[in-house]
Design a protein around this motif. Sequence first.
Motif, PDB file in Angstrom:
ATOM      1  N   ASP A   1       6.080  33.181  85.925  1.00 26.36           N
ATOM      2  CA  ASP A   1       5.588  33.364  87.287  1.00 26.36           C
ATOM      3  C   ASP A   1       5.193  32.006  87.874  1.00 26.36           C
ATOM      4  OD1 ASP A   1       3.295  32.837  85.884  1.00 26.36           O
ATOM      5  OD2 ASP A   1       2.190  34.576  86.568  1.00 26.36           O
ATOM      6  N   SER A   2       4.703  32.015  89.109  1.00 30.85           N
ATOM      7  CA  SER A   2       4.396  30.752  89.777  1.00 30.85           C
ATOM      8  C   SER A   2       3.266  29.999  89.083  1.00 30.85           C
ATOM      9  CB  SER A   2       4.049  30.999  91.243  1.00 30.85           C
ATOM     10  OG  SER A   2       3.030  31.956  91.356  1.00 30.85           O
ATOM     11  N   PHE A   3       2.325  30.716  88.475  1.00 30.81           N
ATOM     12  CA  PHE A   3       1.234  30.042  87.771  1.00 30.81           C
ATOM     13  C   PHE A   3       1.739  29.367  86.494  1.00 30.81           C
ATOM     14  CE2 PHE A   3      -1.006  33.182  90.339  1.00 30.81           C
ATOM     15  CZ  PHE A   3      -1.867  32.346  91.023  1.00 30.81           C
ATOM     16  N   SER A   4       2.680  29.991  85.810  1.00 33.65           N
ATOM     17  CA  SER A   4       3.218  29.356  84.599  1.00 33.65           C
ATOM     18  C   SER A   4       4.029  28.109  84.952  1.00 33.65           C
ATOM     19  CB  SER A   4       4.058  30.341  83.792  1.00 33.65           C
ATOM     20  OG  SER A   4       5.214  30.713  84.506  1.00 33.65           O
ATOM     21  N   LEU A   5       4.668  28.086  86.119  1.00 29.28           N
ATOM     22  CA  LEU A   5       5.385  26.891  86.555  1.00 29.28           C
ATOM     23  C   LEU A   5       4.404  25.750  86.815  1.00 29.28           C
ATOM     24  CD1 LEU A   5       8.002  25.477  87.408  1.00 29.28           C
ATOM     25  CD2 LEU A   5       7.633  26.383  89.701  1.00 29.28           C
ATOM     26  N   ILE A   6       3.282  26.051  87.470  1.00 22.25           N
ATOM     27  CA  ILE A   6       2.264  25.023  87.713  1.00 22.25           C
ATOM     28  C   ILE A   6       1.675  24.549  86.386  1.00 22.25           C
ATOM     29  CG2 ILE A   6       0.007  24.582  88.743  1.00 22.25           C
ATOM     30  CD1 ILE A   6       0.795  26.571  90.954  1.00 22.25           C
ATOM     31  N   MET A   7       1.424  25.473  85.449  1.00 25.53           N
ATOM     32  CA  MET A   7       0.873  25.081  84.149  1.00 25.53           C
ATOM     33  C   MET A   7       1.824  24.169  83.400  1.00 25.53           C
ATOM     34  SD  MET A   7      -1.181  28.491  82.803  1.00 25.53           S
ATOM     35  CE  MET A   7       0.252  29.490  82.608  1.00 25.53           C
TER      36      MET A   7
ATOM     37  N   LEU B   1      11.015  20.538  85.709  1.00 21.99           N
ATOM     38  CA  LEU B   1      10.510  20.325  84.356  1.00 21.99           C
ATOM     39  C   LEU B   1      11.340  19.346  83.542  1.00 21.99           C
ATOM     40  CD1 LEU B   1       9.591  24.022  83.506  1.00 21.99           C
ATOM     41  CD2 LEU B   1       8.117  22.233  84.435  1.00 21.99           C
ATOM     42  N   HIS B   2      12.555  19.038  84.011  1.00 24.85           N
ATOM     43  CA  HIS B   2      13.407  18.092  83.280  1.00 24.85           C
ATOM     44  C   HIS B   2      14.333  17.403  84.272  1.00 24.85           C
ATOM     45  CE1 HIS B   2      16.878  20.848  83.563  1.00 24.85           C
ATOM     46  NE2 HIS B   2      15.995  21.800  83.366  1.00 24.85           N
ATOM     47  N   GLU B   3      14.971  16.332  83.816  1.00 23.93           N
ATOM     48  CA  GLU B   3      15.939  15.635  84.667  1.00 23.93           C
ATOM     49  C   GLU B   3      17.109  16.567  84.910  1.00 23.93           C
ATOM     50  OE1 GLU B   3      15.733  12.643  86.152  1.00 23.93           O
ATOM     51  OE2 GLU B   3      13.676  12.562  85.404  1.00 23.93           O
ATOM     52  N   ASP B   4      17.396  16.801  86.169  1.00 27.44           N
ATOM     53  CA  ASP B   4      18.414  17.784  86.519  1.00 27.44           C
ATOM     54  C   ASP B   4      19.215  17.251  87.699  1.00 27.44           C
ATOM     55  OD1 ASP B   4      19.790  20.129  86.327  1.00 27.44           O
ATOM     56  OD2 ASP B   4      18.181  21.407  87.065  1.00 27.44           O
ATOM     57  N   ASN B   5      20.514  17.133  87.533  1.00 27.80           N
ATOM     58  CA  ASN B   5      21.374  16.655  88.618  1.00 27.80           C
ATOM     59  C   ASN B   5      21.963  17.798  89.418  1.00 27.80           C
ATOM     60  OD1 ASN B   5      20.927  14.011  87.848  1.00 27.80           O
ATOM     61  ND2 ASN B   5      22.678  13.983  86.460  1.00 27.80           N
ATOM     62  N   THR B   6      22.056  18.955  88.814  1.00 24.33           N
ATOM     63  CA  THR B   6      22.621  20.103  89.510  1.00 24.33           C
ATOM     64  C   THR B   6      21.557  21.199  89.633  1.00 24.33           C
ATOM     65  OG1 THR B   6      23.394  21.063  87.441  1.00 24.33           O
ATOM     66  CG2 THR B   6      24.941  19.651  88.625  1.00 24.33           C
ATOM     67  N   PRO B   7      21.596  21.970  90.673  1.00 25.11           N
ATOM     68  CA  PRO B   7      20.629  23.071  90.818  1.00 25.11           C
ATOM     69  C   PRO B   7      20.792  24.083  89.689  1.00 25.11           C
ATOM     70  CG  PRO B   7      21.798  22.683  92.879  1.00 25.11           C
ATOM     71  CD  PRO B   7      22.472  21.861  91.833  1.00 25.11           C
ATOM     72  N   SER B   8      19.715  24.303  88.953  1.00 28.02           N
ATOM     73  CA  SER B   8      19.796  25.229  87.828  1.00 28.02           C
ATOM     74  C   SER B   8      18.614  26.192  87.783  1.00 28.02           C
ATOM     75  CB  SER B   8      19.869  24.453  86.512  1.00 28.02           C
ATOM     76  OG  SER B   8      18.697  23.694  86.346  1.00 28.02           O
ATOM     77  N   MET B   9      17.666  26.060  88.707  1.00 24.63           N
ATOM     78  CA  MET B   9      16.491  26.923  88.689  1.00 24.63           C
ATOM     79  C   MET B   9      16.543  27.895  89.860  1.00 24.63           C
ATOM     80  SD  MET B   9      12.463  25.997  88.582  1.00 24.63           S
ATOM     81  CE  MET B   9      11.964  26.210  90.262  1.00 24.63           C
ATOM     82  N   SER B  10      16.365  29.166  89.536  1.00 27.82           N
ATOM     83  CA  SER B  10      16.308  30.175  90.586  1.00 27.82           C
ATOM     84  C   SER B  10      14.881  30.688  90.688  1.00 27.82           C
ATOM     85  CB  SER B  10      17.268  31.321  90.292  1.00 27.82           C
ATOM     86  OG  SER B  10      16.963  31.920  89.061  1.00 27.82           O
TER      87      SER B  10
ATOM     88  N   ASN C   1      12.660  33.896  92.470  1.00 25.77           N
ATOM     89  CA  ASN C   1      12.640  35.171  93.175  1.00 25.77           C
ATOM     90  C   ASN C   1      11.321  35.277  93.923  1.00 25.77           C
ATOM     91  OD1 ASN C   1      12.460  37.860  93.976  1.00 25.77           O
ATOM     92  ND2 ASN C   1      13.532  38.599  92.158  1.00 25.77           N
ATOM     93  N   THR C   2      11.351  35.097  95.234  1.00 32.81           N
ATOM     94  CA  THR C   2      10.112  35.103  96.016  1.00 32.81           C
ATOM     95  C   THR C   2       9.500  36.492  96.122  1.00 32.81           C
ATOM     96  OG1 THR C   2      11.382  35.295  98.052  1.00 32.81           O
ATOM     97  CG2 THR C   2      10.735  33.076  97.364  1.00 32.81           C
ATOM     98  N   ASP C   3      10.305  37.535  96.045  1.00 26.37           N
ATOM     99  CA  ASP C   3       9.764  38.902  96.117  1.00 26.37           C
ATOM    100  C   ASP C   3       8.889  39.209  94.913  1.00 26.37           C
ATOM    101  OD1 ASP C   3      11.068  39.334  98.497  1.00 26.37           O
ATOM    102  OD2 ASP C   3      12.839  40.193  97.525  1.00 26.37           O
ATOM    103  N   LYS C   4       9.334  38.802  93.743  1.00 28.03           N
ATOM    104  CA  LYS C   4       8.596  39.074  92.510  1.00 28.03           C
ATOM    105  C   LYS C   4       7.732  37.899  92.080  1.00 28.03           C
ATOM    106  CE  LYS C   4      12.062  42.253  90.762  1.00 28.03           C
ATOM    107  NZ  LYS C   4      12.998  42.538  89.690  1.00 28.03           N
ATOM    108  N   GLY C   5       7.934  36.731  92.668  1.00 30.34           N
ATOM    109  CA  GLY C   5       7.169  35.546  92.289  1.00 30.34           C
ATOM    110  C   GLY C   5       7.555  35.019  90.922  1.00 30.34           C
ATOM    111  N   LEU C   6       8.823  35.159  90.540  1.00 27.01           N
ATOM    112  CA  LEU C   6       9.290  34.730  89.225  1.00 27.01           C
ATOM    113  C   LEU C   6      10.301  33.607  89.367  1.00 27.01           C
ATOM    114  CD1 LEU C   6       9.826  38.224  87.582  1.00 27.01           C
ATOM    115  CD2 LEU C   6       7.864  36.706  87.330  1.00 27.01           C
ATOM    116  N   TRP C   7      10.362  32.745  88.364  1.00 31.22           N
ATOM    117  CA  TRP C   7      11.326  31.666  88.341  1.00 31.22           C
ATOM    118  C   TRP C   7      12.004  31.607  86.981  1.00 31.22           C
ATOM    119  CZ3 TRP C   7      10.737  27.601  84.868  1.00 31.22           C
ATOM    120  CH2 TRP C   7       9.513  27.535  84.221  1.00 31.22           C
ATOM    121  N   LYS C   8      13.207  31.023  86.945  1.00 31.83           N
ATOM    122  CA  LYS C   8      13.962  30.891  85.701  1.00 31.83           C
ATOM    123  C   LYS C   8      14.868  29.680  85.807  1.00 31.83           C
ATOM    124  CE  LYS C   8      16.200  32.284  81.922  1.00 31.83           C
ATOM    125  NZ  LYS C   8      15.654  32.190  80.623  1.00 31.83           N
ATOM    126  N   CYS C   9      14.752  28.766  84.865  1.00 32.81           N
ATOM    127  CA  CYS C   9      15.673  27.641  84.787  1.00 32.81           C
ATOM    128  C   CYS C   9      16.795  28.037  83.840  1.00 32.81           C
ATOM    129  CB  CYS C   9      14.981  26.375  84.282  1.00 32.81           C
ATOM    130  SG  CYS C   9      16.137  24.996  84.104  1.00 32.81           S
TER     131      CYS C   9
END
Length: 101
Positions: free
Chosen positions: A33-39, A6-15, A17-25
Amino acid sequence: MTACPLHEDNTPSMSFNTDKGLWKCHSCGKGGDSFSLIMEKEGTDFVGARALAASLAFATRDAGGGDERVSGSSYAGRRAVSPRQGNRPRGGGYTPAWRRR
């Protein structure tokens, strides 16, 4: 951890969770969730995100739900609902006075 799309990122900052289908930068603070990331990434609504996920074979189940049973629902597995019999009155047999006329 991976780079946030979602932004210029030089270092890994997004995790993710495949079990729950959630992401967090952890850099920009966005998550969901995965749909909000696509949106967010594609600039679309939920219907568009769902269509894109289906076209990429990501969506194999209904959004927000799983095919597995709810844990602790052993009663629901044993319970059988009997079908309605004959012409029995609905609602326990009581008929209000205005209906009896």
